[in-house]
Each structure stands twice: as C-alpha cells, then as structure tokens.
Design an enzyme around this catalytic site. Structure first.
Site, PDB file in Angstrom:
ATOM      1  N   ASN A   9       0.875  -1.174   0.000  1.00 24.80           N
ATOM      2  CA  ASN A   9       0.000   0.000   0.000  1.00 24.80           C
ATOM      3  C   ASN A   9       0.907   1.217   0.000  1.00 24.80           C
ATOM      4  O   ASN A   9       1.472   1.561   1.034  1.00 24.80           O
ATOM      5  CB  ASN A   9      -0.891  -0.038   1.251  1.00 24.80           C
ATOM      6  CG  ASN A   9      -1.708   1.237   1.415  1.00 24.80           C
ATOM      7  OD1 ASN A   9      -1.766   2.065   0.490  1.00 24.80           O
ATOM      8  ND2 ASN A   9      -2.325   1.392   2.573  1.00 24.80           N
ATOM      9  N   LYS A  11       0.172   4.256  -0.302  1.00 26.19           N
ATOM     10  CA  LYS A  11      -0.451   5.472   0.272  1.00 26.19           C
ATOM     11  C   LYS A  11      -0.148   6.664  -0.665  1.00 26.19           C
ATOM     12  O   LYS A  11      -0.084   6.463  -1.876  1.00 26.19           O
ATOM     13  CB  LYS A  11       0.033   5.681   1.698  1.00 26.19           C
ATOM     14  CG  LYS A  11      -0.124   4.396   2.529  1.00 26.19           C
ATOM     15  CD  LYS A  11       0.034   4.581   3.988  1.00 26.19           C
ATOM     16  CE  LYS A  11      -0.131   3.221   4.678  1.00 26.19           C
ATOM     17  NZ  LYS A  11      -0.128   3.308   6.124  1.00 26.19           N
ATOM     18  N   HIS A  93      -9.607   1.285   4.495  1.00 21.09           N
ATOM     19  CA  HIS A  93      -8.344   1.430   5.229  1.00 21.09           C
ATOM     20  C   HIS A  93      -8.551   2.367   6.428  1.00 21.09           C
ATOM     21  O   HIS A  93      -9.320   3.316   6.351  1.00 21.09           O
ATOM     22  CB  HIS A  93      -7.264   1.987   4.305  1.00 21.09           C
ATOM     23  CG  HIS A  93      -5.908   1.947   4.931  1.00 21.09           C
ATOM     24  ND1 HIS A  93      -5.485   2.917   5.802  1.00 21.09           N
ATOM     25  CD2 HIS A  93      -4.919   1.030   4.847  1.00 21.09           C
ATOM     26  CE1 HIS A  93      -4.264   2.590   6.227  1.00 21.09           C
ATOM     27  NE2 HIS A  93      -3.905   1.456   5.655  1.00 21.09           N
ATOM     28  N   GLU A  95      -6.868   4.694   7.615  1.00 19.11           N
ATOM     29  CA  GLU A  95      -6.626   6.127   7.374  1.00 19.11           C
ATOM     30  C   GLU A  95      -7.831   6.770   6.702  1.00 19.11           C
ATOM     31  O   GLU A  95      -8.164   7.927   6.966  1.00 19.11           O
ATOM     32  CB  GLU A  95      -5.343   6.307   6.550  1.00 19.11           C
ATOM     33  CG  GLU A  95      -4.114   6.051   7.405  1.00 19.11           C
ATOM     34  CD  GLU A  95      -2.909   5.504   6.669  1.00 19.11           C
ATOM     35  OE1 GLU A  95      -2.842   5.606   5.431  1.00 19.11           O
ATOM     36  OE2 GLU A  95      -2.019   4.950   7.361  1.00 19.11           O
ATOM     37  N   GLU A 165      -5.888  -5.175  10.172  1.00 17.93           N
ATOM     38  CA  GLU A 165      -4.837  -4.196  10.440  1.00 17.93           C
ATOM     39  C   GLU A 165      -5.133  -3.465  11.747  1.00 17.93           C
ATOM     40  O   GLU A 165      -5.949  -2.530  11.762  1.00 17.93           O
ATOM     41  CB  GLU A 165      -4.781  -3.161   9.315  1.00 17.93           C
ATOM     42  CG  GLU A 165      -4.440  -3.733   7.964  1.00 17.93           C
ATOM     43  CD  GLU A 165      -3.787  -2.689   7.075  1.00 17.93           C
ATOM     44  OE1 GLU A 165      -2.649  -2.907   6.681  1.00 17.93           O
ATOM     45  OE2 GLU A 165      -4.411  -1.651   6.821  1.00 17.93           O
ATOM     46  N   GLY A 171       2.046   2.027  10.682  1.00 18.78           N
ATOM     47  CA  GLY A 171       2.998   3.131  10.562  1.00 18.78           C
ATOM     48  C   GLY A 171       3.694   3.486  11.858  1.00 18.78           C
ATOM     49  O   GLY A 171       4.353   4.520  11.955  1.00 18.78           O
ATOM     50  N   SER A 211       3.015  -2.460  10.221  1.00 21.19           N
ATOM     51  CA  SER A 211       4.463  -2.521  10.468  1.00 21.19           C
ATOM     52  C   SER A 211       5.074  -3.879  10.132  1.00 21.19           C
ATOM     53  O   SER A 211       5.935  -4.375  10.856  1.00 21.19           O
ATOM     54  CB  SER A 211       4.774  -2.109  11.917  1.00 21.19           C
ATOM     55  OG  SER A 211       4.354  -0.772  12.150  1.00 21.19           O
TER      56      SER A 211
HETATM   57  P1  PGA Z   1       2.504   0.033   7.646  1.00 23.26           P
HETATM   58  O1  PGA Z   1       1.084   0.304   6.957  1.00 23.26           O
HETATM   59  O2  PGA Z   1       3.044  -1.227   7.049  1.00 23.26           O
HETATM   60  O3  PGA Z   1       3.337   1.250   7.305  1.00 23.26           O
HETATM   61  O4  PGA Z   1       2.271  -0.082   9.107  1.00 23.26           O
HETATM   62  C1  PGA Z   1       0.191  -0.747   6.721  1.00 23.26           C
HETATM   63  C2  PGA Z   1      -1.029  -0.215   6.043  1.00 23.26           C
HETATM   64  O5  PGA Z   1      -1.398   0.932   6.298  1.00 23.26           O
HETATM   65  O6  PGA Z   1      -1.668  -0.912   5.235  1.00 23.26           O
END
Ligand code: PGA
Length: 248
Positions: A9, A11, A93, A95, A165, A171, A211
């Site tokens: 992803n 982003k 997601h 976010e 997730e 993140g 992560s």
């Molecule tokens: P990350 O993000 O691996 O940076 O924690 C995962 C995601 O948002 O799908």
C-alpha cells in the site's frame, strides 16, 4: 490451499515517474509463490502497470466510489479503475476511516460495487489501541465484518480479500506479535464462517497489516490463519522484496 497475497500500500507516495522506476527496479527480484499486488495512487496506476507488465504483479487502487458516476468531485469509479487495468482496490483502510469519513456502511457499498465490476476488494478491519486495551477487539472485528458483508452473498464474499490491520500497529513500528495477529485473523475467519459456512471460511484469504518488515514477515505469514500481508511503509523500500520472498 489458500494462495498467499502480499500487497503493498503505497499510500500518498511516489509520482508516476518515481513510482514506475521503483516498481520496475524491484519487480525482477521477486521469487515467490505469492500473489503480489502494488496498490498505488490513482495517478500511478497506468505507469506502474506498464512498468511491471512482464511480471506477474497485480495493480490496485487504494479507494473507489460506490456509485458508477455523477457529481462526486474528486472521486474515482470502479470503471475508471478498470480502464487503468487495476485488478484490486483497498476498501476501508483505517486512514480513510479516520480522515475521510469511511464507515462500515460505506465499506459495504464499496465492497459490493468493486466485486460487481470484477475488482478484488481488500477489505480492511482492525481495532484501535483503546479498544484493544478495553478487551473489545474481537467484538469490534465481528461487527466490522458483519456490516462490511451485510447483504453480500457467499460468491461475492469469496471474491474479496480481508486485511486485519490493528490501527495501533499501522505506521508505528509496533507490529502485532504473530500470536496476536493470528488470534485476530482466526476471529475474522470464524465470523466469516458464521456468515458463509466453514467451507467458505476455509477459502477466504485474510492478510495481516501493520508494520510488517523484512524481519518479521515470515513469522507472521507462517501463522495458520494469516494468508499474507498488506504492507505500507516497507512497500516503499527494496525491503519489500524480502517481505514478498518470505513466501516461498
Ligand atoms: P505500515 O502500513 O506497514 O506502514 O504499518 C500498513 C497499512 O497501512 O496498510
């Protein structure tokens, strides 16, 4: 046997030019039986697809609108994604839930639209830290899955991928332990089984995200109910090759 999936992803990272360069650079290095997906910004869909066209890599978007067309300034429809030859789309997601009013109800509409058009939605669920601390993680996951799959038949449901997730792991560098991730993914599989039966539950693919790194991917992906990963930060680095290649 469920085929594992490793999806990056990106982003809001990379222009079409830098994204295509990066994708072309890592594509030849994958040695895996996993289904590999790059979920890229809309503006990169075409360039990245072209950059990796000689490799078995699927391209996906990070969102879509649930209507076919209309007065929705700034939005993108399933047909628009399909014209770019996207095959996947992330839905719900955390976010988008946090910053853009995505709800379980809009996730439900988007999931249905995506599958009806032939896109594979990667449907995200997961708890926040306070919810984990209150001990309501599994209740929340059951609710998120039930609403996301409301009025969705088994065939449609099996055309999706689910990503567990935990919001506190996204993140932050705080990965869920393999046991925590396994327990949550098993819970998601269980509720899917309540909705669609045990045979369907044995087929649905459930990813872990939050992560994931080259160092922890194998331990996570080896867990019995974890069918791969949705990878944010590390999908922007060559480390993504190690994550993908953690699936032999
Ligand atoms: P990350 O993000 O691996 O940076 O924690 C995962 C995601 O948002 O799908």
């Amino acid at each position: 046997m469920r085929r594992k999936v490793v999806a990056g992803n990106w982003k809001m990272n990379h222009t079409s030019a830098t994204g295509a360069d990066f994708a072309a650079g890592i594509a030849p290095k994958f040695q895996t039986s996993a289904e590999v997906v790059f979920c890229v910004p809309y503006t990169n869909l075409w360039c990245v697809k072209e950059a990796v066209k000689d490799y078995p890599i699927g391209i996906g978007a990070q969102n879509l609108h649930y209507e076919d067309s209309g007065a929705f300034t700034g939005e993108v429809s399933a047909d628009m994604l399909l014209k770019m030859e996207a095959k996947y789309v992330i839905v719900g997601h955390s976010e988008r839930r946090a910053y853009y009013n995505e709800t379980d109800e809009t996730v439900n509409k988007k999931l249905k639209k995506a599958v009806s058009k032939g896109l594979t939605p990667i449907v995200c669920v997961g708890e926040q830290l306070t919810q984990r601390e209150q001990g309501i993680t599994e209740d929340l996951l059951r609710m998120q899955v039930r609403i996301a799959y409301m009025d969705v038949d088994a065939e449609t449901a099996l055309a999706t991928i689910i990503a567990y997730e935990p919001v506190w792991a996204i993140g932050t560098g705080k990965t869920a332990t393999p046991d925590q991730a396994q327990q949550a993914c098993a819970c998601v599989r269980e509720v899917f089984g309540v909705l669609y039966g045990t045979d369907a539950a044995s087929k649905i693919r459930i990813l872990y995200g939050g992560s994931v790194t080259g160092a922890n991917a194998k331990d996570l992906f080896d867990m019995p109910d974890i069918d791969g990963g949705l990878v944010g930060g590390a999908s922007l680095k060559t480390e993504f090759v190690d994550i993908v290649n953690a699936v032999k």
